[in-house]
Design an enzyme around this catalytic site. Structure first.
Site, PDB file in Angstrom:
ATOM      1  NE  ARG A  77       5.123   0.094  -4.128  1.00 48.33           N
ATOM      2  CZ  ARG A  77       5.245   1.134  -4.632  1.00 48.33           C
ATOM      3  NH1 ARG A  77       6.046   1.428  -5.546  1.00 48.33           N
ATOM      4  NH2 ARG A  77       5.110   2.184  -4.024  1.00 48.33           N
ATOM      5  NE  ARG A  85       0.605  -4.422  -9.779  1.00 41.75           N
ATOM      6  CZ  ARG A  85       0.298  -3.404  -9.932  1.00 41.75           C
ATOM      7  NH1 ARG A  85      -0.208  -2.925 -11.072  1.00 41.75           N
ATOM      8  NH2 ARG A  85       0.444  -2.036  -9.441  1.00 41.75           N
ATOM      9  NE  ARG A 105      -2.685  -9.214  -6.665  1.00 43.16           N
ATOM     10  CZ  ARG A 105      -3.434  -7.606  -6.710  1.00 43.16           C
ATOM     11  NH1 ARG A 105      -2.118  -7.208  -6.631  1.00 43.16           N
ATOM     12  NH2 ARG A 105      -4.124  -7.419  -6.396  1.00 43.16           N
ATOM     13  CG  ASP A 157      -0.725  -3.257   2.261  1.00 46.20           C
ATOM     14  OD1 ASP A 157      -1.268  -2.102   2.727  1.00 46.20           O
ATOM     15  OD2 ASP A 157      -0.673  -2.534   0.946  1.00 46.20           O
ATOM     16  CE1 TYR A 177      -3.702   4.557   1.392  1.00 44.01           C
ATOM     17  CE2 TYR A 177      -1.699   5.134   3.076  1.00 44.01           C
ATOM     18  CZ  TYR A 177      -1.966   4.780   1.738  1.00 44.01           C
ATOM     19  OH  TYR A 177      -1.097   4.853   0.648  1.00 44.01           O
TER      20      TYR A 177
END
Length: 339
Positions: free
Chosen positions: A21, A25, A34, A71, A147
């Protein structure tokens, strides 16, 4: 490339480092890009902007490898499950897998509809310095399946486990479909320019050992064996999170084993260090404090030495970690491991 050499256990001038990652952010540049894209999924599909955020950590942190910005859930999405990201809740599938017919109705050849991912790989590889590696990735069949069955992230995986124990034939059919798609998905990333690929098994710890071997690790090994058979020069990295107790059972034809932060690095080295290059495993939260960060680095390097190791976090960067400490971490590892 130093990163690729280290994956293949070749001599390197220092221990290479990248961070899971690392595009995220905690970087103001990421947040600005983004915002330009609109939604998170729009960013994943926007080749110029996704290329930009893939490159940002290399330019800002000077890590030895970039990892494709995407992703893990874009593949299930292209298999026919509508995907949305809800503010404060994360990913959500509007339709889920409940019966065998749901598996049979999934679109075959979904990997062919992920051209935007391959274009991002190609665009990034063209822009990256030649000495920096580019890592492609996917989620493991088991993690993706959870998921697709739960519809979102879960703390208990109750629906997935109920299917596993009550209707295992449905889960196995789904895992087999995912495995076939993932083989070609990663292969196309390699063809587009990825220098290595990693399979993330984020929810590995949800399963007890024997069940994990049958319903997750088996399929990860199958994907790795397929890729190594066709691309022996491409490092394959497997990252199953939270299975310290299962290390005696780890086998397969791959190059790098990712060690999560909850697994003692000395245990991973004892069990797997002669078979695989190890990657990891600094606790990400140590980056909140420089002294604790350095203490963690020293402890890992004391165990791992300067060979058979790629430095990384034991999971991903947190959104509020200080970027200055991430920059310091990269410099610190490089300085402490120089030959």
């Amino acid at each position: 490339m130093i990163f690729v050499d280290a994956c293949l256990r070749k001599p390197t001038p220092y221990t290479p480092i990248w961070l899971m990652r690392q595009a995220g952010r905690y970087l103001s540049e990421y947040k600005q890009t983004r915002a330009k894209a609109g939604s998170f999924l729009d960013l994943c599909k926007n080749v110029p902007l996704a290329t930009e955020v893939t490159l940002q950590p290399v330019e800002i942190l000077d890590v030895d490898a970039a990892i494709l910005f995407s992703d893990i859930l874009v593949l299930p999405m292209e298999m026919g499950l509508p995907l949305e990201f809800l503010a404060g809740e994360g990913p959500h599938f509007k339709h889920t897998i409940n019966v065998l017919e749901d598996v049979k109705s999934l679109r075959e050849g979904a990997y062919k509809h992920l051209e935007y991912v391959y274009d991002i790989v190609s665009s990034t590889r063209t822009a990256l310095p030649k000495d920096k590696a580019l890592i492609g990735f996917c989620g493991s069949p088991w993690t993706l399946a959870t998921y697709m069955i739960e519809g979102q992230g879960s703390k208990t995986y109750a629906k997935s486990k109920a299917m596993l124990y009550k209707q295992p034939h449905i889960l196995k059919a789904l895992l087999e479909r995912l495995s076939e798609e993932l083989k070609f998905y990663l292969e196309n990333q390699i063809r587009a320019g990825a220098n290595a690929v990693q399979i993330f098994d984020s929810w590995a710890s949800a399963l007890e050992c024997e069940v994990y071997m049958e319903f997750s690790w088996k399929y990860m090994k199958e994907i790795a064996a397929y890729l190594k058979g066709k691309y022996p020069h491409i490092p394959i990295m497997l990252f199953p999170k939270g299975i310290a107790g299962y290390l005696d059972r780890i086998d397969g034809h791959f190059d790098v084993f990712g060690v999560d932060w909850s697994t003692p690095i000395h245990l991973a080295k004892e069990k797997l260090g002669t078979k695989y290059v190890l990657q990891g495993n600094l606790e990400p939260a140590r980056l909140y404090d420089r002294d604790f960060m350095e203490q963690g680095v020293d402890e890992i390097l004391k165990v791992m030495g300067k060979e058979g190791h790629i430095f990384n976090l034991g999971h991903g960067m947190l959104p509020d970690l200080p970027r200055e400490n991430a920059i310091t971490l990269v410099q610190m590892v490089r300085e402490k491991t120089k030959h």
